[in-house]
Design an enzyme around this catalytic site. Structure first.
Site, mmCIF file in Angstrom:
data_model
loop_
_atom_site.group_PDB
_atom_site.id
_atom_site.type_symbol
_atom_site.label_atom_id
_atom_site.label_comp_id
_atom_site.label_asym_id
_atom_site.label_seq_id
_atom_site.Cartn_x
_atom_site.Cartn_y
_atom_site.Cartn_z
ATOM 1 N N ASP A 8 -37.289 0.799 21.996
ATOM 2 C CA ASP A 8 -36.817 -0.531 21.592
ATOM 3 C C ASP A 8 -37.024 -1.459 22.786
ATOM 4 O O ASP A 8 -37.300 -1.020 23.905
ATOM 5 C CB ASP A 8 -35.324 -0.464 21.220
ATOM 6 C CG ASP A 8 -34.760 -1.839 20.863
ATOM 7 O OD1 ASP A 8 -35.430 -2.587 20.139
ATOM 8 O OD2 ASP A 8 -33.662 -2.177 21.328
ATOM 9 N N SER A 9 -36.807 -2.738 22.538
ATOM 10 C CA SER A 9 -36.890 -3.699 23.632
ATOM 11 C C SER A 9 -35.714 -3.530 24.604
ATOM 12 O O SER A 9 -35.743 -4.094 25.697
ATOM 13 C CB SER A 9 -36.902 -5.116 23.063
ATOM 14 O OG SER A 9 -35.784 -5.298 22.221
ATOM 15 N N CYS A 43 -37.209 -0.904 16.769
ATOM 16 C CA CYS A 43 -37.096 -2.343 17.043
ATOM 17 C C CYS A 43 -37.770 -3.044 15.876
ATOM 18 O O CYS A 43 -38.930 -2.741 15.554
ATOM 19 C CB CYS A 43 -37.829 -2.657 18.351
ATOM 20 S SG CYS A 43 -37.969 -4.414 18.720
ATOM 21 N N GLU A 93 -25.243 -8.703 23.610
ATOM 22 C CA GLU A 93 -25.527 -8.252 24.983
ATOM 23 C C GLU A 93 -24.433 -8.701 25.954
ATOM 24 O O GLU A 93 -24.164 -8.041 26.945
ATOM 25 C CB GLU A 93 -26.871 -8.826 25.465
ATOM 26 C CG GLU A 93 -28.036 -8.405 24.608
ATOM 27 C CD GLU A 93 -28.880 -7.305 25.219
ATOM 28 O OE1 GLU A 93 -28.852 -7.164 26.441
ATOM 29 O OE2 GLU A 93 -29.555 -6.597 24.452
ATOM 30 N N CYS A 138 -32.375 -6.548 12.510
ATOM 31 C CA CYS A 138 -32.500 -6.549 13.971
ATOM 32 C C CYS A 138 -31.561 -5.465 14.474
ATOM 33 O O CYS A 138 -30.448 -5.303 13.947
ATOM 34 C CB CYS A 138 -32.100 -7.915 14.525
ATOM 35 S SG CYS A 138 -31.931 -7.932 16.322
ATOM 36 N N HIS A 178 -29.653 -5.139 16.894
ATOM 37 C CA HIS A 178 -28.320 -5.486 17.417
ATOM 38 C C HIS A 178 -27.304 -5.781 16.321
ATOM 39 O O HIS A 178 -26.113 -5.738 16.563
ATOM 40 C CB HIS A 178 -28.407 -6.729 18.315
ATOM 41 C CG HIS A 178 -29.030 -6.482 19.650
ATOM 42 N ND1 HIS A 178 -30.307 -6.007 19.801
ATOM 43 C CD2 HIS A 178 -28.537 -6.648 20.909
ATOM 44 C CE1 HIS A 178 -30.587 -5.908 21.089
ATOM 45 N NE2 HIS A 178 -29.533 -6.285 21.784
HETATM 46 N N1 DGL Z 1 -34.779 -5.050 19.213
HETATM 47 C C1 DGL Z 1 -35.060 -6.377 18.701
HETATM 48 C C2 DGL Z 1 -35.244 -6.305 17.192
HETATM 49 O O1 DGL Z 1 -34.784 -5.411 16.523
HETATM 50 C C3 DGL Z 1 -33.960 -7.350 19.073
HETATM 51 C C4 DGL Z 1 -33.893 -7.702 20.537
HETATM 52 C C5 DGL Z 1 -35.113 -8.447 21.052
HETATM 53 O O2 DGL Z 1 -35.347 -9.604 20.652
HETATM 54 O O3 DGL Z 1 -35.824 -7.872 21.848
HETATM 55 O O4 DGL Z 1 -35.875 -7.161 16.635
#
Ligand code: DGL
Length: 271
Positions: free
Chosen positions: A11-12, A74, A153, A185, A187
Site C-alpha cells: 500500500d502507499s 491500495c 493519519e 480507500c 483508510h
Molecule cells: N491507500 C490509498 C488508497 O486506498 C489511500 C492513501 C493514499 O492516497 O496514498 O487509495
C-alpha cells in the site's frame, strides 16, 4: 512455487493494514511481507505514470522476498497499476477494486450505489466502470473525500472535525438515496462508524478489504498455493516501509491483532 512462501501485500502506507488484518484473520497460517510506501504517500493525488512506477518498484522488492502472490492493498494503485502489472508477472496478483465492486452490486436493493475514494481513484472512474459492467443499469454516484486520509493519519478517527467533514462529503450521496456505499480507500474502514452514522443504518457499507481476503483465499486454493504449515509468530509477518518505521510500528500495533515488533526501513528507489 513454494506454497509456504509468504504473500506480498503493499500500500502507499498504513491504510493497507486494513487488508493485511483481514488476510491474517481469514488465513491465519499464511505468512506475509507487507510494504508501506510511507515516504511517497499519498498516492491519491498523484498521476497514473507515477503510481505505475512506484508499483513496479514495490513489486520488484516483494519478488526479491520470494512472495508467491501479491495483493495491491491500495485502491489508487489498484485503479492505476493492476491492469498493466498483471500482464508483466508470472505470479498471481490481485487488487481491491473488483472484490468491493462485486459485493456492492450484490448488496444493493434499489440499484443506487455510492463510492468514496481518493481523487485519483474517483477520477479514474474504475468503480463505476466495473460495477456498471457487472450490472448494467445501476446508478453509481462517486465522490472523492481527500481529507479523510490525513484525518485518519493524524489520529482524528473519533473527532468532531471528522464528523463535520464527513457530513459535507457524504451529503451528495445521501441526496442520491444510495442504499450501498463502497469504502473505496484503505483508510476509510477506520472511520466506518462515523460514515455509518451519517449515512444511516439502512445503508450497507462495503469494505473491499474483507472481500479481497476472500478472493485471495479462493485464488490460492485454486492454484494449489495455500500454505499448509504453521510458522513461528515472530517470523510470520514482516513489515517494511520507505520512511518513518517507528510511527508505522505504533500504528500497525494499534490496528492489527498482534503487536508488531519491528518494521524495517528500506530504500525503495533501489528496486
Ligand atoms: N491507500 C490509498 C488508497 O486506498 C489511500 C492513501 C493514499 O492516497 O496514498 O487509495
Amino acid at each position: 512455487m513454494d506454497r509456504n512462501a509468504p504473500i506480498g501485500v503493499f500500500d502507499s502506507g498504513i491504510g493497507g493494514l486494513t487488508v493485511a488484518r483481514e488476510i491474517m484473520r481469514q488465513m491465519p497460517k499464511e505468512r506475509m511481507v507487507y510494504f508501506g510506501d510511507t515516504a511517497r504517500l499519498p498516492y491519491g493525488s498523484k498521476s497514473q505514470e507515477t503510481i505505475l512506477r512506484y508499483s513496479r518498484q514495490i513489486i520488484r522488492f516483494l519478488i526479491s522476498k520470494k512472495v508467491k502472490a501479491i495483493v495491491i492493498a491500495c485502491n489508487t494503485a489498484s485503479a492505476y497499476a493492476l491492469e498493466t502489472v498483471e500482464k508483466e508477472l508470472d505470479i498471481p496478483i490481485i487488487g481491491v477494486i473488483r472484490a468491493g465492486a462485486k459485493t456492492a452490486v450484490n448488496a444493493t436493493r434499489n440499484g443506487k450505489i455510492g463510492v468514496i475514494g481518493t481523487e485519483a481513484t474517483i477520477s479514474s472512474g474504475i468503480y463505476t466502470d466495473v460495477m456498471t459492467r457487472m450490472r448494467p443499469g445501476i446508478e453509481v454516484t462517486a465522490k472523492s473525500c481527500p481529507l479523510f486520509v490525513p484525518l485518519v493519519e493524524e489520529g482524528l478517527r473519533h473527532d468532531s472535525v471528522t464528523d463535520e467533514i464527513a457530513s459535507r462529503y457524504l451529503s451528495v450521496l445521501k441526496g442520491r438515496f444510495v442504499d450501498t456505499l463502497v469504502l473505496g480507500c484503505t483508510h476509510y474502514p477506520l472511520i466506518r462508524s462515523t460514515v455509518g452514522r451519517i449515512m444511516g443504518e439502512d445503508v450497507t457499507l462495503v469494505n473491499p478489504a474483507y472481500e479481497t481476503a476472500i478472493e485471495l483465499k479462493n485464488l490460492l486454493e485454486e492454484k494449489g498455493l495455500s500454505c499448509c504449515t504453521d510458522g513461528e509468530a515472530h517470523e510470520k509477518y514482516k513489515f517494511y516501509v520507505s520512511d518513518l518505521a517507528e510511527k508505522f510500528t505504533v500504528f500497525a500495533t494499534s490496528i492489527l491483532p498482534d503487536d508488531v515488533k519491528r518494521t524495517e526501513k528500506i530504500n525503495i528507489e533501489d528496486y
